[in-house]
Motif scaffolding. Structure first.
Motif, short mmCIF file in Angstrom:
data_model
loop_
_atom_site.label_atom_id
_atom_site.label_comp_id
_atom_site.label_asym_id
_atom_site.label_seq_id
_atom_site.Cartn_x
_atom_site.Cartn_y
_atom_site.Cartn_z
N GLU A 11 -10.10 -0.79 -13.58
CA GLU A 11 -10.12 -0.49 -15.02
C GLU A 11 -11.56 -0.44 -15.48
N ASP A 12 -11.97 0.68 -16.10
CA ASP A 12 -13.37 0.84 -16.49
C ASP A 12 -13.72 0.14 -17.81
N ASP A 13 -12.71 -0.19 -18.61
CA ASP A 13 -12.96 -0.92 -19.85
C ASP A 13 -13.12 -2.40 -19.51
N ARG A 14 -14.34 -2.92 -19.65
CA ARG A 14 -14.62 -4.30 -19.23
C ARG A 14 -13.80 -5.33 -20.01
N GLY A 37 -12.96 5.14 -10.05
CA GLY A 37 -12.06 5.53 -8.99
C GLY A 37 -12.62 5.38 -7.59
N VAL A 38 -13.90 5.64 -7.43
CA VAL A 38 -14.52 5.52 -6.11
C VAL A 38 -14.55 4.05 -5.67
N GLN A 39 -14.93 3.17 -6.60
CA GLN A 39 -14.91 1.74 -6.29
C GLN A 39 -13.49 1.27 -5.96
N ALA A 40 -12.51 1.80 -6.66
CA ALA A 40 -11.12 1.42 -6.40
C ALA A 40 -10.72 1.74 -4.96
N LEU A 41 -11.09 2.93 -4.49
CA LEU A 41 -10.77 3.30 -3.10
C LEU A 41 -11.51 2.40 -2.11
N GLU A 42 -12.79 2.15 -2.39
CA GLU A 42 -13.58 1.31 -1.49
C GLU A 42 -13.02 -0.10 -1.41
N GLN A 43 -12.70 -0.69 -2.56
CA GLN A 43 -12.17 -2.05 -2.61
C GLN A 43 -10.80 -2.14 -1.96
N THR A 44 -9.98 -1.11 -2.16
CA THR A 44 -8.65 -1.12 -1.55
C THR A 44 -8.75 -1.16 -0.03
N LYS A 45 -9.62 -0.34 0.53
CA LYS A 45 -9.76 -0.29 1.98
C LYS A 45 -10.40 -1.55 2.53
N LYS A 46 -11.22 -2.21 1.72
CA LYS A 46 -11.89 -3.44 2.15
C LYS A 46 -10.98 -4.66 2.03
N ASP A 50 -2.15 -6.48 -2.13
CA ASP A 50 -0.70 -6.34 -2.19
C ASP A 50 -0.29 -5.50 -3.39
N LEU A 51 -1.11 -5.54 -4.44
CA LEU A 51 -0.83 -4.80 -5.67
C LEU A 51 -2.13 -4.24 -6.23
N ILE A 52 -2.04 -3.01 -6.76
CA ILE A 52 -3.19 -2.40 -7.45
C ILE A 52 -2.78 -2.11 -8.88
N ILE A 53 -3.55 -2.63 -9.83
CA ILE A 53 -3.37 -2.28 -11.24
C ILE A 53 -4.40 -1.21 -11.53
N LEU A 54 -3.94 -0.01 -11.81
CA LEU A 54 -4.79 1.17 -11.75
C LEU A 54 -4.76 1.94 -13.07
N ASP A 55 -5.90 2.00 -13.73
CA ASP A 55 -6.00 2.76 -14.97
C ASP A 55 -6.01 4.25 -14.65
N ILE A 56 -5.29 5.03 -15.45
CA ILE A 56 -5.25 6.47 -15.20
C ILE A 56 -6.58 7.14 -15.54
N MET A 57 -7.17 6.79 -16.67
CA MET A 57 -8.39 7.44 -17.14
C MET A 57 -9.61 6.66 -16.69
N MET A 58 -10.12 6.99 -15.49
CA MET A 58 -11.30 6.31 -14.95
C MET A 58 -12.37 7.32 -14.59
N PRO A 59 -13.65 6.89 -14.58
CA PRO A 59 -14.73 7.78 -14.15
C PRO A 59 -14.66 8.06 -12.65
N LYS A 60 -15.32 9.14 -12.26
CA LYS A 60 -15.51 9.57 -10.87
C LYS A 60 -14.22 10.07 -10.23
N VAL A 66 -6.71 8.63 -7.26
CA VAL A 66 -6.78 7.46 -6.38
C VAL A 66 -5.41 7.18 -5.77
N CYS A 67 -4.38 7.23 -6.59
CA CYS A 67 -3.02 6.98 -6.11
C CYS A 67 -2.61 7.99 -5.03
#
Length: 225
Positions: A11-14, A37-46, A50-60, A66-67
């Motif tokens: 989520e890009d909104d802090r 979105g790029v950080q989300a992919l990197e963190q997921t692979k790292k 078990d669960l990803i809470i994923l904002d639709i409107m993200m930068p990059k 991502v989904c």
């Protein structure tokens, strides 16, 4: 001490991400953060959450992108994805479902609703002991998470596979819409009839086989011909 369930919050909104982080930590989840979105992919692979809470409107990369990328990777077919959206139109929800999302929460977020949805998703236990189904030209192996049509392997998203297996487990039986929703999504997850329709359409496209029959106004049944 048991291992904590891992949750990635993308989520890009802090301010929003801090609120989500706080409530997840309070409920004993191990939490990781991403702000685009790029950080989300990197963190997921790292982290392999078990669960990803994923904002639709993200930068990059958007949450939809991502989904889609994650669902193409076999490591993340079973990862639960809960999408956050400020958009309430059907088209956005359908895109998310087609990309492989398990559930949606609309903004502004209620912490109580959020934790209820998270708990519902995390409570789902993988069904064990299911047998391989051989139905003419179609074979469905739940242990290998494998579907074949005329020997050709077909890649299905998790919910698509579960839905196909449910229908194929009792060929000819008409499954009512509420039966399907309860069996596949659970009573605690709020999804609508359009969710079923989207998943059925995707299954038909991927199988390239007219084995799922629509019983108008009632539900669906499996017919292998």
């Amino acid at each position: 001490m048991p291992n904590l369930m891992k949750v990635l919050v993308a989520e890009d909104d802090r301010d929003i991400s801090e609120i989500i982080h706080f409530h997840l930590m309070r409920n004993d989840y191990e939490v990781f953060m991403a702000y685009d979105g790029v950080q989300a992919l990197e963190q997921t692979k790292k982290q392999l959450p078990d669960l990803i809470i994923l904002d639709i409107m993200m930068p990059k990369k958007s949450g939809i992108e991502v989904c889609e990328i994650l669902r193409m990777d076999s490591r993340f077919r079973d990862t639960r994805i809960l999408m956050l959206t400020a958009l309430s139109d059907d088209a956005t929800h359908i895109k998310g479902l087609e990309a492989g999302a398990d559930d949606f929460i609309s903004k502004p977020i209620s912490p109580k609703v959020l934790m209820s949805r998270v708990s519902a998703l995390m409570r789902r236990v993988e069904k064990s002991g299911n047998k391989t189904l051989d139905l003419g030209t179609i074979s469905i192996d739940p242990e290998r998470f494998e579907t074949k049509v005329n020997g050709r392997e077909v890649t299905l998203a998790k919910k698509e596979f579960e839905l196909l297996y449910l229908l194929a487990s009792r060929p000819g039986k008409i499954f009512l819409r509420n039966e399907i929703l309860s069996s596949i999504w659970g009573d605690d997850v709020i999804v609508g009839d359009r969710t079923i329709d989207v998943h059925i359409r995707k299954i038909r496209q991927k199988l390239d086989h007219d084995c799922i029959v629509t019983v108008k106004g009632v539900g669906y049944k499996f017919d292998a011909h």
